[in-house]
Design an enzyme around this catalytic site. Structure first.
Site, PDB file in Angstrom:
ATOM      1  N   SER A 135      40.660   8.365 -33.936  1.00 45.96           N
ATOM      2  CA  SER A 135      41.143   7.016 -33.676  1.00 45.96           C
ATOM      3  C   SER A 135      41.717   6.891 -32.266  1.00 45.96           C
ATOM      4  CB  SER A 135      42.202   6.635 -34.710  1.00 45.96           C
ATOM      5  OG  SER A 135      41.642   6.592 -36.002  1.00 45.96           O
ATOM      6  N   GLU A 363      34.199   3.695 -37.185  1.00 48.68           N
ATOM      7  CA  GLU A 363      34.272   2.596 -36.215  1.00 48.68           C
ATOM      8  C   GLU A 363      35.574   1.821 -36.323  1.00 48.68           C
ATOM      9  OE1 GLU A 363      30.940   0.335 -35.051  1.00 48.68           O
ATOM     10  OE2 GLU A 363      29.484   1.774 -35.824  1.00 48.68           O
TER      11      GLU A 363
END
Length: 389
Positions: A135, A363
């Site tokens: 992340s 994503e």
């Protein structure tokens, strides 16, 4: 305010729905059998044959610009298309596509990478995620140091979609440690035969990511995509290229799952009556139907913002976060409604259960989406009430 589909949108949606019903759904049982044996659901040749069959009807490069032989569909139309593909778990995607950042290639690179990828002759992968930089993409450690006219790349990437099949990679490496993500990360186009290696990563779903290893991989200066030091901006453009499309596909999955739950509830009897008469089941169906419709409009609203030229990142984060959470809640309810049979591999519910779990991670995790949404609101980048506020 008109919520109806245009004639073209309806025609595109209906064609894809028919394609899914006629060409993909009949393959589901064989796909499940293969996956239970640890094999790919579709072979490369089978996927190509299906893509070419769709191409005969003009469905090729759905978001690829028309100048490159694609359809150049709008964001809304692409979202409708993805929702239809989501009605099956058969791992199909339309051919004729290339990663959006490849369009930043120079003319020589377009000939070597972009055009062959669109035609299907070459396969690419995008590599920024690392064991210590998921992340937190700014924390990448893969490095590229200058050596004469070349660059030497060292490092490891992980959870790379398509990394086992790709013959070239768009890899992001630190070229100036002092600048880091603020001008010190560069994207390189690196062919597999230049020396990088991949290893499959076993996951709970059928997604087959890879770890990539770069051990003194030498590439010439000509392999830089875009400008030296500007790779992080390219990476963010790739990551944010269409988050609305991930929950869009989940719309189709949830529609199919809820339909299965309704059929089962109306036919399965306990204590002399269909379980559809039980309030507990009715509430699960009601909640799932309500959440599905909310998801549909969140996705289409984000896509509409893209087509309108608006900054849609906030709307896409909302759609992705809500879609990941609610799709997982819906598939869990559908499994519960089916009882023990839902937990078996005789039905595809547990397969969807594993697949949809990924939506909350890749994503942009749920946590990243929440951070983005909160930051936008707290700093005033987005007003409460959104685009219509």
């Amino acid at each position: 305010m008109d919520f109806s589909l245009s004639t073209e949108e309806r025609e595109v949606r209906d064609w894809v729905r028919t394609f899914v019903q006629r060409e993909l759904m009949p393959l589901e049982q064989e796909v499940l059998r293969r996956e239970r044996r640890g094999e790919p659901g579709l072979t490369s040749d089978e996927l190509t044959a299906l893509q070419l069959k769709a191409k005969e009807s003009g469905f090729w490069g759905v978001q690829t610009p028309e100048e490159y032989g694609g359809m150049g569909l709008s964001a809304v139309m692409t979202a409708l298309l993805e929702a239809e593909l989501g009605r099956t778990f058969v791992p199909f995607r339309f051919g004729g596509a290339a990663d959006n950042i490849l369009f930043h290639a120079n003319e020589e690179q377009k000939e070597r990478y972009l055009l062959p990828t669109i035609s299907g002759e070459r396969k690419s992968c995008f590599a920024i995620t690392e064991p210590g930089a998921g992340s937190d993409a700014k924390n990448i450690r893969t490095s590229a140091r200058k050596d004469g006219a070349d660059w030497i790349i060292n490092g490891e990437k992980t959870f790379i979609t398509g990394g086992n099949e790709a013959d070239f990679v768009m890899v992001f490496a630190v070229t100036d440690p002092e600048k880091g993500a603020g001008g010190g990360v560069t994207c390189f186009l690196v062919d597999r035969d230049m020396g990088w290696k991949s290893e499959p990563i076993d996951t709970m779903g059928e997604w087959g990511p890879a770890s990539l290893v770069f051990d003194n991989v030498r590439v010439p200066e000509s392999q830089i995509l875009g400008e030296e030091g500007q790779g992080f901006a390219l990476a963010m453009q790739w990551i944010g290229r269409g988050r609305y499309l991930l929950p869009a596909r989940a719309i189709g999955s949830c529609e199919r799952l809820i339909s299965m739950a309704i059929e089962h509830a109306n036919t399965r009897e306990t204590f002399g009556a269909p379980i559809a008469t039980r309030q507990a089941i009715q509430w699960m169906i009601a909640d799932s139907g309500m959440e599905l419709e909310a998801l549909r409009w969140l996705v289409l609203h984000a896509a509409w913002q893209v087509d309108s030229g608006m900054d849609s990142r906030h709307a896409q984060s909302i759609a992705k976060l809500y879609g990941g959470i609610k799709a997982n809640e819906i598939v869990d309810r559908v499994l519960q409604i089916h009882g023990g049979m839902g937990y078996t591999r005789e039905l595809p519910i547990e397969r969807w259960y594993r697949e949809l779990r990924l939506l909350r991670i890749y994503e942009g995790t749920d946590e990243i989406q929440r951070r983005t949404i909160a930051r936008n609101l707290l700093k005033g980048h987005v007003k409460v009430g959104g685009a219509l506020g």
